[in-house]
Design a protein around this motif. Structure first.
Motif, PDB file in Angstrom:
ATOM      1  N   GLN A 167       0.815  -1.211   0.000  1.00  0.00           N
ATOM      2  CA  GLN A 167       0.000   0.000   0.000  1.00  0.00           C
ATOM      3  C   GLN A 167       0.854   1.268   0.000  1.00  0.00           C
ATOM      4  N   ALA A 168       2.138   1.152   0.379  1.00  0.00           N
ATOM      5  CA  ALA A 168       3.014   2.322   0.381  1.00  0.00           C
ATOM      6  C   ALA A 168       3.320   2.747  -1.060  1.00  0.00           C
ATOM      7  N   PRO A 169       3.598   4.054  -1.283  1.00  0.00           N
ATOM      8  CA  PRO A 169       3.927   4.513  -2.639  1.00  0.00           C
ATOM      9  C   PRO A 169       5.075   3.732  -3.256  1.00  0.00           C
ATOM     10  N   ARG A 170       6.027   3.337  -2.440  1.00  0.00           N
ATOM     11  CA  ARG A 170       7.112   2.472  -2.891  1.00  0.00           C
ATOM     12  C   ARG A 170       7.527   1.587  -1.718  1.00  0.00           C
ATOM     13  N   PRO A 171       8.096   0.422  -1.991  1.00  0.00           N
ATOM     14  CA  PRO A 171       8.480  -0.465  -0.887  1.00  0.00           C
ATOM     15  C   PRO A 171       9.460   0.242   0.052  1.00  0.00           C
ATOM     16  N   PRO A 172       9.188   0.259   1.362  1.00  0.00           N
ATOM     17  CA  PRO A 172      10.119   0.915   2.288  1.00  0.00           C
ATOM     18  C   PRO A 172      11.467   0.202   2.312  1.00  0.00           C
ATOM     19  N   ARG A 173      12.525   0.989   2.285  1.00  0.00           N
ATOM     20  CA  ARG A 173      13.874   0.436   2.311  1.00  0.00           C
ATOM     21  C   ARG A 173      14.726   1.050   3.416  1.00  0.00           C
ATOM     22  N   HIS A 174      14.253   2.119   4.026  1.00  0.00           N
ATOM     23  CA  HIS A 174      15.007   2.787   5.086  1.00  0.00           C
ATOM     24  C   HIS A 174      14.122   2.913   6.322  1.00  0.00           C
ATOM     25  N   PRO A 175      14.697   2.843   7.537  1.00  0.00           N
ATOM     26  CA  PRO A 175      13.901   2.898   8.762  1.00  0.00           C
ATOM     27  C   PRO A 175      12.938   4.079   8.807  1.00  0.00           C
ATOM     28  N   ALA A 176      13.355   5.267   8.357  1.00  0.00           N
ATOM     29  CA  ALA A 176      12.490   6.440   8.434  1.00  0.00           C
ATOM     30  C   ALA A 176      11.217   6.263   7.613  1.00  0.00           C
ATOM     31  N   GLU A 177      11.282   5.465   6.554  1.00  0.00           N
ATOM     32  CA  GLU A 177      10.109   5.279   5.707  1.00  0.00           C
ATOM     33  C   GLU A 177       9.010   4.478   6.402  1.00  0.00           C
ATOM     34  N   GLU A 186       3.117 -14.816   5.677  1.00  0.00           N
ATOM     35  CA  GLU A 186       2.107 -13.865   6.160  1.00  0.00           C
ATOM     36  C   GLU A 186       2.766 -12.631   6.782  1.00  0.00           C
ATOM     37  N   LEU A 187       3.978 -12.806   7.298  1.00  0.00           N
ATOM     38  CA  LEU A 187       4.770 -11.686   7.779  1.00  0.00           C
ATOM     39  C   LEU A 187       6.138 -11.750   7.120  1.00  0.00           C
ATOM     40  N   VAL A 188       6.697 -10.574   6.836  1.00  0.00           N
ATOM     41  CA  VAL A 188       8.034 -10.489   6.258  1.00  0.00           C
ATOM     42  C   VAL A 188       8.774  -9.340   6.923  1.00  0.00           C
ATOM     43  N   PRO A 189      10.115  -9.361   6.929  1.00  0.00           N
ATOM     44  CA  PRO A 189      10.855  -8.206   7.433  1.00  0.00           C
ATOM     45  C   PRO A 189      10.437  -6.946   6.676  1.00  0.00           C
ATOM     46  N   ALA A 190      10.096  -5.892   7.417  1.00  0.00           N
ATOM     47  CA  ALA A 190       9.442  -4.734   6.811  1.00  0.00           C
ATOM     48  C   ALA A 190      10.319  -4.006   5.804  1.00  0.00           C
ATOM     49  N   LEU A 191      11.634  -4.056   5.973  1.00  0.00           N
ATOM     50  CA  LEU A 191      12.546  -3.390   5.046  1.00  0.00           C
ATOM     51  C   LEU A 191      13.234  -4.377   4.108  1.00  0.00           C
ATOM     52  N   GLY A 192      12.734  -5.597   4.091  1.00  0.00           N
ATOM     53  CA  GLY A 192      13.310  -6.613   3.222  1.00  0.00           C
ATOM     54  C   GLY A 192      14.205  -7.580   3.977  1.00  0.00           C
ATOM     55  N   PRO A 193      14.288  -8.816   3.546  1.00  0.00           N
ATOM     56  CA  PRO A 193      15.145  -9.821   4.197  1.00  0.00           C
ATOM     57  C   PRO A 193      16.609  -9.388   4.182  1.00  0.00           C
TER      58      PRO A 193
END
Length: 320
Positions: free
Chosen positions: A178-188, A254-261
């Motif tokens: 749902q985010a405009p782009r996949p979050p890649r940094h903690p601040a996102e 069903e769950l994944v690391p939020a900033l990517g594995p």
């Protein structure tokens, strides 16, 4: 020879209820042992007292206490029950099992303890476990037990952690999409709803990432780690989670690391699960404790692997 006409024999159930209540100290624990309700124990003892014409327990005392008549009656009852128990036809394999009660927080019980039960049963068929839930954050310790799993701060005297936890953000893939782009940094992640719980607040993780952000103050306050995981699984927000408890949801995706594995930073959890044995719990409790340590270590290792984390060199689970 027929019994005397004035013989007043009580029922065996009443004698068993009296002996169990006298030995265990409460009607509730006697009921657990006899697999009946506390009300049934009370009624059986009441019927026994009525038949004997004497009070066996002191009424009105804060703790269950024998009356003088009860103290005199108890040894004779125990002797009679011992004689009945010694008859081979009265003995069954189930009566020779050792029973242990374990209290544990709900999420630990569901995610670590219960999945490991089949292995324990195969290794220890003579030990019967009773699992009772506790609610540590609300200081609801549950029933008295030979073994207690407690969740609390690291470093408490006499408390050895089963393993040391990590905390990292986990989310449902649908929420991240749902985010405009996949979050890649903690601040996102701050643009997404952060699930909040007083058990594991976000502040330590946010500070470790150099983010000057306040603790989330919107959304439901979930006072249970399992509820946080369930909310994350249903895409309600990002969970700051423990991989050992989330490993089933990680394994299904069903769950994944939020900033990517491999790119989602974690922080050491300031709290952990600890194992406490009651004094004199015995060899069966020691065997159960060893099994719980192994189950905890396996859960921690599997969770870290699924979350893409590398166990630290001093991780207790690696040597438990």
């Amino acid at each position: 020879m027929p019994p005397p006409a004035d013989l007043r024999l009580p029922s065996l159930d009443a004698l068993l209820a009296f002996e169990a209540a006298a030995r265990l100290g409460t009607f509730e624990r006697a009921a657990d042992e006899l697999a009946v309700t506390a009300s049934a124990v009370g009624k059986r003892i009441g019927a026994l007292e009525e038949r004997l014409g004497v009070a066996l327990f002191q009424r009105g005392a804060k703790a269950l206490a024998l009356s003088p008549a009860g103290k005199e009656y108890l040894p004779a009852v125990r002797q009679a029950l011992d004689q009945l128990a010694a008859i081979p036809l009265h003995q069954r394999a189930s009566q020779r099992r050792t029973r242990l009660r374990i209290t544990a927080p709900p999420t630990f019980a569901r995610q670590v303890l219960v999945p490991a039960l089949p292995a324990f049963t195969r290794a220890h068929p003579g030990i019967e476990l009773e699992v009772v839930l506790s609610v540590p954050f609300l200081d609801l310790a549950g029933a008295e037990a030979e073994i207690a799993v407690r969740h609390g701060p690291l470093g408490e005297p006499g408390m050895a952690p089963l393993w040391c936890d990590d905390l990292l953000p986990l989310a449902h893939p649908g929420l991240l999409a749902q985010a405009p782009r996949p979050p890649r940094h903690p601040a996102e992640l701050l643009a997404l709803p952060l699930l909040r719980t007083p058990v594991d607040p976000w502040s330590p993780w946010l500070r470790a990432q150099g983010l000057d952000a306040a603790e989330p103050d919107s959304g439901p306050r979930l006072v249970d780690l399992g509820l946080v995981l369930e909310a994350a699984r249903t895409a309600q927000g990002v969970a700051l989670a423990r991989p050992a408890l989330a490993r089933q949801m990680l394994s299904t995706g069903e769950l994944v690391p939020a900033l990517g594995p491999g790119r989602t930073p974690s922080v050491p959890a300031p709290t952990a699960y600890h194992l406490v044995l009651s004094p004199g719990a015995g060899a069966a409790a020691d065997a159960c404790a060893a099994w719980l340590r192994d189950a905890g270590a396996a859960a921690a290792a599997e969770g870290r692997a699924l979350a893409g984390l590398v166990p630290p060199a001093d991780d207790l689970s690696a040597v438990a």
